[in-house]
Design an enzyme around this catalytic site. Structure first.
Site, PDB file in Angstrom:
ATOM      1  N   ASP A  48       7.509   3.627  30.924  1.00  0.00           N
ATOM      2  CA  ASP A  48       8.113   4.001  29.651  1.00  0.00           C
ATOM      3  C   ASP A  48       7.579   5.348  29.178  1.00  0.00           C
ATOM      4  O   ASP A  48       8.004   5.878  28.157  1.00  0.00           O
ATOM      5  CB  ASP A  48       7.924   2.919  28.592  1.00  0.00           C
ATOM      6  N   SER A  49       6.676   5.937  29.970  1.00  0.00           N
ATOM      7  CA  SER A  49       6.280   7.340  29.768  1.00  0.00           C
ATOM      8  C   SER A  49       7.479   8.264  29.814  1.00  0.00           C
ATOM      9  O   SER A  49       7.407   9.406  29.330  1.00  0.00           O
ATOM     10  CB  SER A  49       5.263   7.756  30.832  1.00  0.00           C
ATOM     11  N   ASP A  87       8.559  -0.778  33.676  1.00  0.00           N
ATOM     12  CA  ASP A  87       7.895  -1.128  32.423  1.00  0.00           C
ATOM     13  C   ASP A  87       8.851  -1.860  31.498  1.00  0.00           C
ATOM     14  O   ASP A  87      10.000  -1.415  31.313  1.00  0.00           O
ATOM     15  CB  ASP A  87       7.444   0.143  31.695  1.00  0.00           C
ATOM     16  N   LYS A 117       6.353  -4.632  34.459  1.00  0.00           N
ATOM     17  CA  LYS A 117       4.997  -4.398  33.980  1.00  0.00           C
ATOM     18  C   LYS A 117       4.949  -4.595  32.475  1.00  0.00           C
ATOM     19  O   LYS A 117       5.841  -4.124  31.758  1.00  0.00           O
ATOM     20  CB  LYS A 117       4.510  -2.987  34.328  1.00  0.00           C
ATOM     21  N   GLU A 119       2.147  -4.634  29.010  1.00  0.00           N
ATOM     22  CA  GLU A 119       0.840  -4.260  28.491  1.00  0.00           C
ATOM     23  C   GLU A 119       0.206  -5.445  27.768  1.00  0.00           C
ATOM     24  O   GLU A 119       0.895  -6.240  27.134  1.00  0.00           O
ATOM     25  CB  GLU A 119       0.962  -3.075  27.535  1.00  0.00           C
ATOM     26  N   GLU A 186      -6.209   1.480  32.765  1.00  0.00           N
ATOM     27  CA  GLU A 186      -6.009   2.842  32.278  1.00  0.00           C
ATOM     28  C   GLU A 186      -7.143   3.296  31.373  1.00  0.00           C
ATOM     29  O   GLU A 186      -7.475   2.639  30.385  1.00  0.00           O
ATOM     30  CB  GLU A 186      -4.677   2.972  31.531  1.00  0.00           C
TER      31      GLU A 186
END
Length: 262
Positions: A48-49, A87, A117, A119, A186
């Site tokens: 999602d960057s 993501d 993915k 978080e 990260e």
């Protein structure tokens, strides 16, 4: 020409067991997928960057599920054998495990990718287990979690205090026990990442977490020097921003002077 065998979650697990490093890289379209795979990348992460490096947002929070699906489908069309991870963006899995399942189903069915993915650590373990029990490959992500930037107020290193360190160890164990097939670490201390990597049976993927991780991942734009500035843990291996600017500038000058087209 022999077609390379498809990479799977089992491939990545065997690599860890044989102490072989794997290479992850973000990709956002078919061309970047083709280039990354040809250059030796094993896993393509549609992060999602893309909200920050492609869409002009100042964080990952505005990214939608439709946008992630759009870009992930393009990456899948460009790959031939790499494992593709998508993501789940902010707000599409935190409400409930059922919401996470519905979002994952859309992603897998509409893109053809291999894993999602999410978080979060211990508090997301129930969701990870729910997805894993239903056949979905989940990559977990702890440490610096960009979707929580509003809560923490910065993109700084996590795990510096003893309390944070203990929580990250607990987070890692929880998501692994819940069925995560891999774990992104990260921007955490190198020794902590090494401890997690040595303890967990699943592969770890480092970004700003030192060399002991089983894999490394970087953002496409950072690696190639397209970003205006890079995080301290993400070196640029080229200066494509300047090369691209020079090429466009030369062409624009030729247009204005009448030398293009000849």
């Amino acid at each position: 020409m022999t077609r390379q065998k498809q990479i799977t979650a089992a491939t990545l697990l065997r690599a860890k067991q044989h102490n072989e490093k794997t290479v992850w890289l973000t990709a956002y379209d078919a061309v970047s997928a083709q280039i990354a795979e040809t250059a030796g990348c094993d896993v393509l992460l549609v992060g999602d960057s893309l909200g920050m490096v492609c869409l002009g947002y100042d964080s990952t929070i505005p990214v939608t599920l439709d946008q992630m699906i759009h870009h992930t489908a393009a990456v899948v069309r460009g790959r031939s054998h790499a494992w593709v991870v998508c993501d789940l963006p902010f707000g599409t899995y935190q409400q409930s495990k059922e919401q996470a399942f519905a979002s994952s189903v859309r992603v897998l069915q509409e893109t053809g990718c291999d894993a999602v993915k999410i978080e979060g650590g211990e508090h997301m373990a129930e969701t990870i287990r729910f997805l894993s029990d239903r056949g979905i490959a989940v990559v977990a992500h702890i440490g610096l979690t960009p979707q929580s930037v509003k809560k923490f107020g910065s993109y700084g290193k996590r795990g510096k205090s003893e309390g944070e360190r203990l929580q990250l160890l607990k987070d890692a164990e929880s998501v692994c026990n819940a069925g995560a097939v891999s774990l992104v670490l990260e921007n955490i201390p190198t020794d902590l990442a090494g401890e997690i990597t040595g303890t967990l049976p699943v592969p770890t993927v480092g970004i700003g977490a030192g060399s002991d991780c089983n894999a490394q991942v970087l953002v496409w734009n950072d690696l190639l020097g397209i970003s205006a500035s890079n995080p301290p843990f993400a070196p640029a291996y080229a200066n494509l921003r300047q090369i691209m600017s020079d090429a466009v500038s030369r062409w624009a000058d030729n247009v204005k002077s009448g030398r293009f087209p000849e």
